[in-house]
Design a protein around this motif. Structure first.
Motif, mmCIF file in Angstrom:
data_model
loop_
_atom_site.group_PDB
_atom_site.id
_atom_site.type_symbol
_atom_site.label_atom_id
_atom_site.label_comp_id
_atom_site.label_asym_id
_atom_site.label_seq_id
_atom_site.Cartn_x
_atom_site.Cartn_y
_atom_site.Cartn_z
ATOM 1 N N ALA A 118 33.319 34.645 37.240
ATOM 2 C CA ALA A 118 34.326 35.083 36.263
ATOM 3 C C ALA A 118 34.390 36.609 36.284
ATOM 4 N N MET A 119 35.586 37.134 36.442
ATOM 5 C CA MET A 119 35.726 38.593 36.550
ATOM 6 C C MET A 119 36.867 39.052 35.660
ATOM 7 N N THR A 120 36.715 40.226 35.090
ATOM 8 C CA THR A 120 37.770 40.779 34.249
ATOM 9 C C THR A 120 38.749 41.527 35.138
ATOM 10 N N LEU A 121 39.987 41.063 35.115
ATOM 11 C CA LEU A 121 41.050 41.689 35.905
ATOM 12 C C LEU A 121 41.853 42.591 34.973
ATOM 13 N N SER A 122 41.917 43.867 35.294
ATOM 14 C CA SER A 122 42.710 44.794 34.479
ATOM 15 C C SER A 122 43.934 45.230 35.256
ATOM 16 N N VAL B 293 39.656 36.128 35.123
ATOM 17 C CA VAL B 293 40.099 35.150 36.119
ATOM 18 C C VAL B 293 38.888 34.820 36.998
ATOM 19 N N LEU B 294 39.028 33.784 37.821
ATOM 20 C CA LEU B 294 37.885 33.364 38.636
ATOM 21 C C LEU B 294 38.025 33.837 40.080
ATOM 22 N N LEU B 295 36.968 34.449 40.575
ATOM 23 C CA LEU B 295 36.927 34.820 41.995
ATOM 24 C C LEU B 295 36.829 33.537 42.805
ATOM 25 N N LYS B 296 37.720 33.374 43.785
ATOM 26 C CA LYS B 296 37.692 32.144 44.571
ATOM 27 C C LYS B 296 37.226 32.355 46.002
ATOM 28 N N THR C 40 39.793 37.379 46.073
ATOM 29 C CA THR C 40 40.972 36.556 45.795
ATOM 30 C C THR C 40 40.834 35.777 44.481
ATOM 31 N N PHE C 41 41.989 35.563 43.853
ATOM 32 C CA PHE C 41 42.053 34.724 42.642
ATOM 33 C C PHE C 41 43.426 34.071 42.602
ATOM 34 N N PHE C 42 43.544 33.063 41.732
ATOM 35 C CA PHE C 42 44.795 32.287 41.671
ATOM 36 C C PHE C 42 45.347 32.304 40.256
ATOM 37 N N THR C 43 46.656 32.292 40.185
ATOM 38 C CA THR C 43 47.289 32.360 38.871
ATOM 39 C C THR C 43 48.756 31.967 38.992
ATOM 40 N N ASN C 44 49.471 32.173 37.886
ATOM 41 C CA ASN C 44 50.897 31.871 37.859
ATOM 42 C C ASN C 44 51.680 33.148 38.189
ATOM 43 N N TYR C 45 52.613 33.042 39.126
ATOM 44 C CA TYR C 45 53.365 34.224 39.566
ATOM 45 C C TYR C 45 54.397 34.707 38.543
ATOM 46 N N THR C 46 54.564 33.967 37.435
ATOM 47 C CA THR C 46 55.473 34.460 36.387
ATOM 48 C C THR C 46 54.694 34.839 35.117
ATOM 49 N N SER C 47 53.363 34.905 35.230
ATOM 50 C CA SER C 47 52.537 35.243 34.058
ATOM 51 C C SER C 47 52.654 36.737 33.736
ATOM 52 N N LYS C 48 52.091 37.110 32.594
ATOM 53 C CA LYS C 48 52.065 38.525 32.188
ATOM 54 C C LYS C 48 51.393 39.372 33.267
ATOM 55 N N HIS D 153 52.996 47.588 38.832
ATOM 56 C CA HIS D 153 51.960 48.480 39.370
ATOM 57 C C HIS D 153 51.011 47.656 40.233
ATOM 58 N N PRO D 154 51.199 47.670 41.536
ATOM 59 C CA PRO D 154 50.353 46.821 42.394
ATOM 60 C C PRO D 154 48.950 47.386 42.623
ATOM 61 N N LYS D 155 48.394 47.955 41.566
ATOM 62 C CA LYS D 155 46.991 48.397 41.596
ATOM 63 C C LYS D 155 46.291 47.730 40.426
ATOM 64 N N ALA D 156 45.009 47.405 40.625
ATOM 65 C CA ALA D 156 44.289 46.714 39.550
ATOM 66 C C ALA D 156 42.798 46.983 39.701
ATOM 67 N N SER D 157 42.041 46.542 38.706
ATOM 68 C CA SER D 157 40.589 46.634 38.844
ATOM 69 C C SER D 157 39.962 45.307 38.441
ATOM 70 N N LEU D 158 38.767 45.099 38.964
ATOM 71 C CA LEU D 158 37.983 43.905 38.651
ATOM 72 C C LEU D 158 36.641 44.350 38.108
ATOM 73 N N LEU D 159 36.126 43.572 37.179
ATOM 74 C CA LEU D 159 34.817 43.901 36.607
ATOM 75 C C LEU D 159 33.969 42.646 36.502
ATOM 76 N N PHE D 160 32.774 42.737 37.025
ATOM 77 C CA PHE D 160 31.785 41.664 36.839
ATOM 78 C C PHE D 160 30.663 42.214 35.973
ATOM 79 N N PHE D 161 30.209 41.413 35.000
ATOM 80 C CA PHE D 161 29.016 41.782 34.234
ATOM 81 C C PHE D 161 28.091 40.577 34.242
#
Ligand SMILES: Cc1cc2nc3c(=O)[nH]c(=O)nc-3n(C[C@H](O)[C@H](O)[C@H](O)COP(=O)(O)O)c2cc1C
Length: 221
Positions: A54-58, A71-74, A82-90, A98-106
């Protein structure tokens, strides 16, 4: 109410702790951050963390407002995480803006954090199809039924939508809907944090240079 209550004070003071589970240094860290990540992921899983992937996607929206969700790292493939989601989600709309993002694992059991920054790309259709195929039937129906992140008046309506879709597909095989699939975050920076006593934590940061070699630097805690 926005003043700190005595209860909150007591609770927060009660969880002050020192970090003693390990260390991380330049001599032993893997020079490939993906391998170092896999090594720590395995240790997190072996250490009993059932949500280690489980990773926090910002993301950031068109008004530059940051937002985060789990979201879940797959996989690690197509150059990144990689992760999976809905292409019409927020989140998907954010990543179009903005095609830049960050991931966080704790990983609290190991007193470890990993911060990852990079660019976002859609995963190949083939990889998304292949992953969708592995999902349980109910999850596939769920993907058909939910217009993720849109408002819905009640739980009952959601369940009705699900029941309708279930009836519609009637145990037939379900192909991946066009509005559902994967993304890959291709990293340019990955920081590994290991908690240490006296708040003198280890921070080893990998930055991808123009020559495609990862530069390894230690940061102050
Ligand atoms: C443990 C956990 C795992 C989750 N995994 C996913 C996932 O893999 N994909 C996904 O779209 N949402 C996942 N979610 C739900 C998201 O956190 C979020 O609620 C949803 O994707 C909608 O986010 P958005 O409105 O920002 O697009 C997960 C939530 C939790 C708590």
């Amino acid at each position: 109410m926005n003043t700190t209550t005595p209860l909150l004070n007591t609770i927060l003071d009660g969880i002050r702790k020192d970090y003693t589970k390990g260390n991380l240094n330049e001599d032993t860290v893997n020079e490939d951050p993906f391998q170092q990540f896999e090594f720590w992921l395995k240790e997190a899983i072996d250490g009993g963390n059932h949500h280690a992937n489980a990773m926090t996607l910002s993301t950031v929206d068109s008004a530059l407002q940051p937002d985060s969700r789990v979201v879940l790292l797959k996989d690690i493939s197509e150059g990144g995480f990689t992760f999976f989601t809905n292409y019409t989600s927020k989140k998907a709309h954010d990543m179009v803006s903005h095609p830049k993002a960050s991931l966080l694992f704790f990983w609290s059991e190991m007193e470890r954090q990993i911060r990852i920054q990079g660019v976002i790309k859609r995963l190949s259709e083939k990889a998304s199809d292949e992953y969708f195929e592995t999902r349980p039937y109910e999850s596939k129906v769920g993907a058909l039924a939910s217009k993720q992140s849109q408002k819905i008046a009640s739980r009952a309506i959601l369940e009705e939508l699900y029941a309708e879709k279930l009836k519609e597909v009637e145990n037939k095989s379900i192909v991946r809907p066009a509005n559902w699939g994967g993304y890959v975050l291709i990293p340019s920076k990955i920081e590994f944090w290991q908690g240490r006593p006296s708040r003198l934590h280890d921070r080893i940061c990998f930055t991808l240079q123009q020559n495609k070699i990862w530069q390894i630097e230690r940061l102050m805690p």
